[in-house]
Scaffold this motif. Structure first.
Motif, PDB file in Angstrom:
ATOM      1  N   SER A   1       3.473  -2.826   3.752  1.00 40.86           N
ATOM      2  CA  SER A   1       3.694  -3.932   2.827  1.00 40.86           C
ATOM      3  C   SER A   1       3.686  -5.250   3.582  1.00 40.86           C
ATOM      4  N   VAL A   2       3.200  -6.267   2.886  1.00 32.24           N
ATOM      5  CA  VAL A   2       3.096  -7.606   3.470  1.00 32.24           C
ATOM      6  C   VAL A   2       3.852  -8.564   2.554  1.00 32.24           C
TER       7      VAL A   2
ATOM      8  N   ASP B   1      -6.988   8.445  -2.561  1.00 25.00           N
ATOM      9  CA  ASP B   1      -5.646   8.659  -3.093  1.00 25.00           C
ATOM     10  C   ASP B   1      -4.775   7.472  -2.690  1.00 25.00           C
ATOM     11  N   GLY B   2      -3.711   7.264  -3.450  1.00 28.49           N
ATOM     12  CA  GLY B   2      -2.796   6.186  -3.114  1.00 28.49           C
ATOM     13  C   GLY B   2      -2.951   4.996  -4.041  1.00 28.49           C
ATOM     14  N   GLU B   3      -2.102   4.001  -3.801  1.00 25.51           N
ATOM     15  CA  GLU B   3      -2.043   2.885  -4.723  1.00 25.51           C
ATOM     16  C   GLU B   3      -2.014   1.562  -3.960  1.00 25.51           C
ATOM     17  N   VAL B   4      -2.722   0.568  -4.483  1.00 25.11           N
ATOM     18  CA  VAL B   4      -2.674  -0.779  -3.928  1.00 25.11           C
ATOM     19  C   VAL B   4      -1.991  -1.662  -4.954  1.00 25.11           C
ATOM     20  N   ARG B   5      -0.921  -2.344  -4.553  1.00 22.30           N
ATOM     21  CA  ARG B   5      -0.246  -3.273  -5.476  1.00 22.30           C
ATOM     22  C   ARG B   5      -0.322  -4.674  -4.891  1.00 22.30           C
ATOM     23  N   PHE B   6      -0.700  -5.609  -5.764  1.00 29.42           N
ATOM     24  CA  PHE B   6      -0.751  -6.990  -5.320  1.00 29.42           C
ATOM     25  C   PHE B   6       0.128  -7.818  -6.237  1.00 29.42           C
TER      26      PHE B   6
ATOM     27  N   LEU C   1       0.866  -1.170   0.000  1.00 26.97           N
ATOM     28  CA  LEU C   1       0.000   0.000   0.000  1.00 26.97           C
ATOM     29  C   LEU C   1       0.901   1.217   0.000  1.00 26.97           C
ATOM     30  N   ALA C   2       0.595   2.162  -0.885  1.00 28.52           N
ATOM     31  CA  ALA C   2       1.414   3.367  -0.943  1.00 28.52           C
ATOM     32  C   ALA C   2       0.522   4.596  -0.854  1.00 28.52           C
TER      33      ALA C   2
END
Lengths: 260, 337
Positions: A26-27, A58-63, A7-8
């Protein structure tokens, strides 16, 4: 190797209340992370933004390296993000088996036969095999909580998001659920677990994050986080500035839960 | 209890049908055969009465699929009844045989439903219901403005008049019977499939369905299209059975009201419910035909009573007590003893 979930700068506001204030988290693959925090701290909201039920402002989720911020919950589930709900949401008029079968056919994308097999083994794993043909609406709270876990597992997740699966249960029941989660953890499944019953968490996770007022105020091993001054202050509510926006529980209640 | 009981995957046995199905299905098949034979032995008054019944049954089955499984409570299905009727009329002007036109009307309505769904699906719950009604009105207004289709006063279907009356009635009857079977069997197969599993989940909890990977909007859209197709065919059948179409009557909200009555009385969310509800509704309609619109008052009271005291309607109550299912769509796990 990149983290499984990143998560950013995740930010979310409801009117004037900021429930997530630029959260970075981050996980790793196979990591078990616990999230604690007073009610209203934004834990479930954060979960919903990870699972795709709610879009961040706002922000970014990366998987797994891919940006999933604009993808819906169903798409994220198919990528390997499984979640449970704090208040169980079973498909009431379907049987327990069918509940998990939906997950296996859609979330895991399995064909008929393989779907049956996965659903059966997941029910066995979560101790619901005997209730397979029971209408989900007829289950007890503990069984509903188990079904939440079973259904999330039916999607064959790589990251499992558990939202207060132990909430509202008696001590022996909590033990049973913890045993299930610990077994999953042993299988190498990455887990993010929100829980008020801190004792359940500390025995299972390797890392703990404390959330308050939409920000992370503690991150480390369970012992470190629970000992930190900032976390204790939020839980004991001695500093009004650090208290969450609208706490529904009183401080002694939270303290009781923390120390139980 | 512990999680130690592990079932070996090879022993998993899942049953879809049950005894009531194995008895019921051949009986239903036999009933269809007898019905198919009817025009050879019965007067046309009997078959034309049955056509009216079949039209209601098609509409109810489609609405049940829409509201009972996809959770789309529409009061605007008359849009497709009307469009279906006018599609048959329009295609007949182009030289398409009207009986064939009924099947094509279903396709036309499904196609029209695609852009319509893009608009209607932006609305939820009550707003969706009202929105669909408004959309139906909009389609009526479009048709009314078309002079070629007879404008506000409607038009007659002339291309069927050259057929011998008995042959025409029989043709209408067989077309209607085919459509009924297609709609009922089609809904059954749809609900038995993987999509049916998703729809049942969506009906029970939309958010949870999404969280286990179900593309909810896509599932709903498919049902919406199927339902539009069925209602379009019903509208086409209305035209070929009466040989006349007026925009005010085919686009009337009464069609949606009938669908709702039937499904609520018979049992929402059960394929059998539409069947049972249609029989009850049709019987009331026929029995009270001489009392004008009083029958609507009575049917309304029955529907209210069913909604208040008979959750799941007549079929729901019967099925709960006896476990009978003619169209089983569930899954039962056999546990090795």
């Amino acid at each position: 190797m990149t983290a499984l979930l990143e998560l950013a700068g995740i930010t979310k506001r409801f009117g004037l209340v900021t429930v997530a204030d630029g959260i970075d988290l981050s996980v790793g693959h196979g990591e078990a992370l616990g999230i604690v925090g007073p009610n209203g701290a934004g834990k479930t909201t954060l979960f919903s933004m990870i699972s795709g039920d709610l879009a961040p402002d706002d922000g970014e989720v990366r998987f797994d390296g891919a940006v999933v911020t604009s993808r819906d919950a169903a798409a994220r589930c198919r990528l390997g993000l499984g979640r449970t709900y704090q208040v169980p949401r079973p498909f009431e008029d379907m049987t327990v088996f069918e509940n998990v079968l939906v997950a296996a056919r859609y979330g895991a994308g399995l064909p008929t036969r393989a779907g049956y097999e996965l659903a059966t083994s997941v029910l066995a794993e979560t101790g619901l095999a005997a209730q397979a043909n029971l209408r989900a609406g007829a289950l007890t709270l503990l069984q509903r909580k188990r079904l939440e876990v079973a259904r999330a597992l039916g999607t064959r997740p790589r990251l499992l998001l558990l939202d207060e699966v132990a909430g509202g249960l008696t001590d022996p029941e909590v033990e049973e659920l913890v045993a299930i989660v610990r077994a999953l953890r042993g299988r190498g499944l990455a887990i993010v677990w929100i829980e008020h019953v801190v004792r359940a968490l500390t025995s299972t996770v390797d890392r703990l994050v404390c959330l308050a007022g939409g920000s992370i105020i503690g991150d480390g091993t369970p012992a470190e986080v629970l000992a930190s001054a900032a976390v204790r202050e939020v839980y004991l509510g001695s500093d009004p500035e650090a208290a969450p926006a609208a706490p529904e529980r009183t401080a002694p209640d939270l303290l009781g839960k923390l120390l139980r | 209890m512990t999680a130690a009981v592990t079932t070996a995957p090879a022993t998993v046995r899942v049953r879809r049908s049950q005894r009531s199905t194995r008895v019921g299905a051949p009986l239903l098949g036999l009933a269809v055969l007898v019905l198919a034979f009817l025009p050879f032995v019965a007067y046309t008054t009997v078959t034309s009465t049955l056509v009216t019944f079949f039209i209601l049954l098609i509409m109810a089955t489609m609405w049940n699929l829409l509201a009972g499984f996809a959770g789309l409570v529409s009061v605007g299905q008359q849009a497709y009844v009307g469009l279906g009727a006018y599609a048959v009329l329009w295609m007949s002007d182009l030289g398409v045989q009207p009986f064939l036109g009924v099947f094509l009307a279903a396709v036309v309505c499904a196609v029209i439903a695609i852009p319509t769904s893009l608009l209607a699906f932006r609305l939820r719950g009550d707003y969706f219901a009202v929105g669909t009604w408004v959309i139906a009105e909009a389609y009526r207004l479009v048709v009314v403005r078309s002079d070629a289709l007879g404008g506000g006063s409607g038009r007659s279907l002339t291309t069927l008049s050259e057929l011998d009356q008995t042959l025409r009635e029989a043709g209408t009857y067989w077309t209607a019977l085919t459509m009924v079977v297609a709609c009922v069997v089609g809904s059954y197969l749809l609900l038995r499939s993987r999509l049916g599993l998703a729809l049942t989940a969506v009906r029970d909890n939309e958010v949870a369905a999404r969280s286990v990977g179900v593309d909810v909007t896509r599932a709903k859209r498919i049902v919406y299209l199927v339902s539009a197709a069925g209602c379009g065919a019903a509208g086409g059948l209305l035209l070929v059975s009466t040989l006349n179409v007026r925009p005010d009557s085919v686009f009337s909200v009464q069609w949606s009201a009938y669908m709702i009555f039937i499904v609520v009385i018979g049992g929402i969310g059960h394929i059998e419910g539409a069947l049972v509800g249609s029989v009850v509704f049709f019987a009331l309609q026929q029995a009270l035909a001489d009392y004008g619109s009083w029958y609507l008052v009575l049917v309304g009271l029955v529907a209210i009573a069913a909604a208040l005291w008979l959750r799941g309607g007549l079929w729901g109550a019967l099925s709960r007590r006896t476990g009978i299912r003619l169209f089983p769509i569930g899954y039962r796990v056999d546990r090795p003893s």
